[in-house]
Design a protein around this motif. Sequence first.
Motif, short mmCIF file in Angstrom:
data_model
loop_
_atom_site.label_atom_id
_atom_site.label_comp_id
_atom_site.label_asym_id
_atom_site.label_seq_id
_atom_site.Cartn_x
_atom_site.Cartn_y
_atom_site.Cartn_z
N VAL A 180 134.12 -36.10 26.53
CA VAL A 180 134.97 -36.71 25.51
C VAL A 180 136.32 -37.06 26.13
CG1 VAL A 180 136.04 -36.45 23.24
CG2 VAL A 180 133.88 -35.30 23.73
N GLU A 221 131.13 -40.04 26.81
CA GLU A 221 130.14 -40.38 25.80
C GLU A 221 130.80 -40.58 24.44
OE1 GLU A 221 126.38 -38.06 26.07
OE2 GLU A 221 127.38 -37.11 27.79
N TYR A 222 131.93 -39.91 24.22
CA TYR A 222 132.65 -40.04 22.96
C TYR A 222 134.13 -40.27 23.22
CZ TYR A 222 128.64 -38.26 20.31
OH TYR A 222 127.41 -38.11 19.73
N LEU A 264 137.78 -39.71 21.08
CA LEU A 264 138.46 -39.21 19.90
C LEU A 264 139.78 -39.95 19.78
CD1 LEU A 264 138.84 -37.35 17.48
CD2 LEU A 264 139.84 -35.64 19.04
N VAL A 320 132.14 -33.26 17.54
CA VAL A 320 131.07 -33.71 18.44
C VAL A 320 129.73 -33.17 17.97
CG1 VAL A 320 130.17 -33.56 20.79
CG2 VAL A 320 132.62 -34.00 20.41
N ALA A 329 128.58 -35.21 14.98
CA ALA A 329 128.12 -36.54 15.35
C ALA A 329 126.74 -36.49 15.99
CB ALA A 329 129.12 -37.18 16.30
N ASP A 336 127.64 -42.67 14.62
CA ASP A 336 128.44 -43.38 15.62
C ASP A 336 129.93 -43.11 15.42
OD1 ASP A 336 126.45 -45.30 17.07
OD2 ASP A 336 125.93 -45.41 14.94
N LEU A 354 136.28 -39.79 15.63
CA LEU A 354 135.42 -39.60 16.79
C LEU A 354 134.46 -40.76 16.85
CD1 LEU A 354 134.67 -37.50 19.09
CD2 LEU A 354 132.72 -36.92 17.62
N LEU A 355 134.47 -41.49 17.96
CA LEU A 355 133.72 -42.73 18.09
C LEU A 355 132.84 -42.67 19.34
CD1 LEU A 355 133.28 -45.81 17.40
CD2 LEU A 355 135.38 -46.25 18.70
N ARG A 356 131.57 -42.99 19.15
CA ARG A 356 130.67 -43.04 20.31
C ARG A 356 131.12 -44.18 21.23
NH1 ARG A 356 125.70 -40.58 20.36
NH2 ARG A 356 125.74 -40.47 18.08
N THR A 373 129.10 -47.32 21.24
CA THR A 373 129.29 -48.09 20.01
C THR A 373 130.59 -48.87 20.07
OG1 THR A 373 128.06 -46.44 18.74
CG2 THR A 373 129.52 -47.91 17.51
#
Length: 393
Positions: free
Chosen positions: A44, A134-135, A137, A154, A157, A163, A214-216, A219
């Motif tokens: 992250v 992978e993520y 924030l 996390v 999600a 996503d 929190l965003l993938r 995505t």
Amino acid sequence: MSAFAWTAAVSLAAWLWLLLCQGFFWRTDIRLPRREDPDVWPSVCVVVPARDEAAVLPASLPSLLAQDYPGRAEIFLVDDGSSDGTGDLARELARTHGGLPLTVDSPGEPPAGWTGKLWAVRHGIGLARARGPEYLLLTDADIAHAPGSLRELVAAAGTGGFDVVSQMARLRVESVWERLVVPAFVYFFAQLYPFRRIGGERTRTAAAAGGCVLLRAETAERARIPDAIRHAVIDDVALARAVKGGGGRIWLGLAERVDSVRPYPRLHDLWRMVSRSAYAQLRHNPLLLLGTVLGLALVYLVPPVALIAGAAGGDTTAALVGGLAWLVMTGTYVPMLRYYRQPLLLAPLLPFTAFIYLLMTVDSAVQHYRGRGAAWKGRTYARPDAVPDEHAL
């Protein structure tokens, strides 16, 4: 029945519809969904846009540095042209507190067509991508996270296949005006964007809370975040719409371990917070403004006026119907006051608070037409349709 009584009856019908048919917006039990720890924790990167935030950083940044996250995590604080030493303070806090690695950088002034915050977010995401997270924030500089916040986001999600997982941070409620205005702010937001509908795959309702998203990473790249929403003043809702419009799954709920530390002690401070973006929410459309003003008056102001005026003027029907509508309104506000641990005696004052929001919305439009709309921290942003589209050139 008098015309006044009929108007009160329309208001009561509106409240019954809101109570039962608007996604049960008034309930406050939408918290982080079921979550299980993954076998391998994904990496992250935390992106924190910050402009003149030296006053709040000592209460917020150490909470990010101290995150108890089992996987690889790193923080990127993007100093958006601060004049109060925000960047230097962030570096000093990192030296003092230790914890997660911190990088402080600055992107320079945003080009035309970009809001300052999204330009800073773009720079931060660009720095983060070099680490291959992978993520991502995305969190504001005034947001404090409990030690396990990142871990819980996390896990939620991953378990739910979301996503975007976003939490509406609990805002500060200490001054008289904060107690009166802040819970209503979240209440009105939930009324516009019912949290239960946001998580539905078959609904078009989309929203996020910009203080904690929190965003993938995959995505974000697929949805061209933040480039696709570069001029959005209400960037959190725009981000959620971009993700959901591309087939992504989003979740939004109330926070228990994420808090805003920014104070709004005076009505003036809260007025600026709301009015800077209220007219943007209405897409700078005078007809939508008129409809909003009339709708607020019908739904929130008619019930108490009908009760008081009806009782004083001998219109028993208007008084009874208005009183019943006011009672339903009051009941829907009680859960939000409980969530904010505020006295329930504030619930009947919701019409007064709604009237303040009505005036804030009108003022937002007035400031827009005076050329001072959507202003924040020394910057004023043009309406979206006044910004040239770089892809059309």
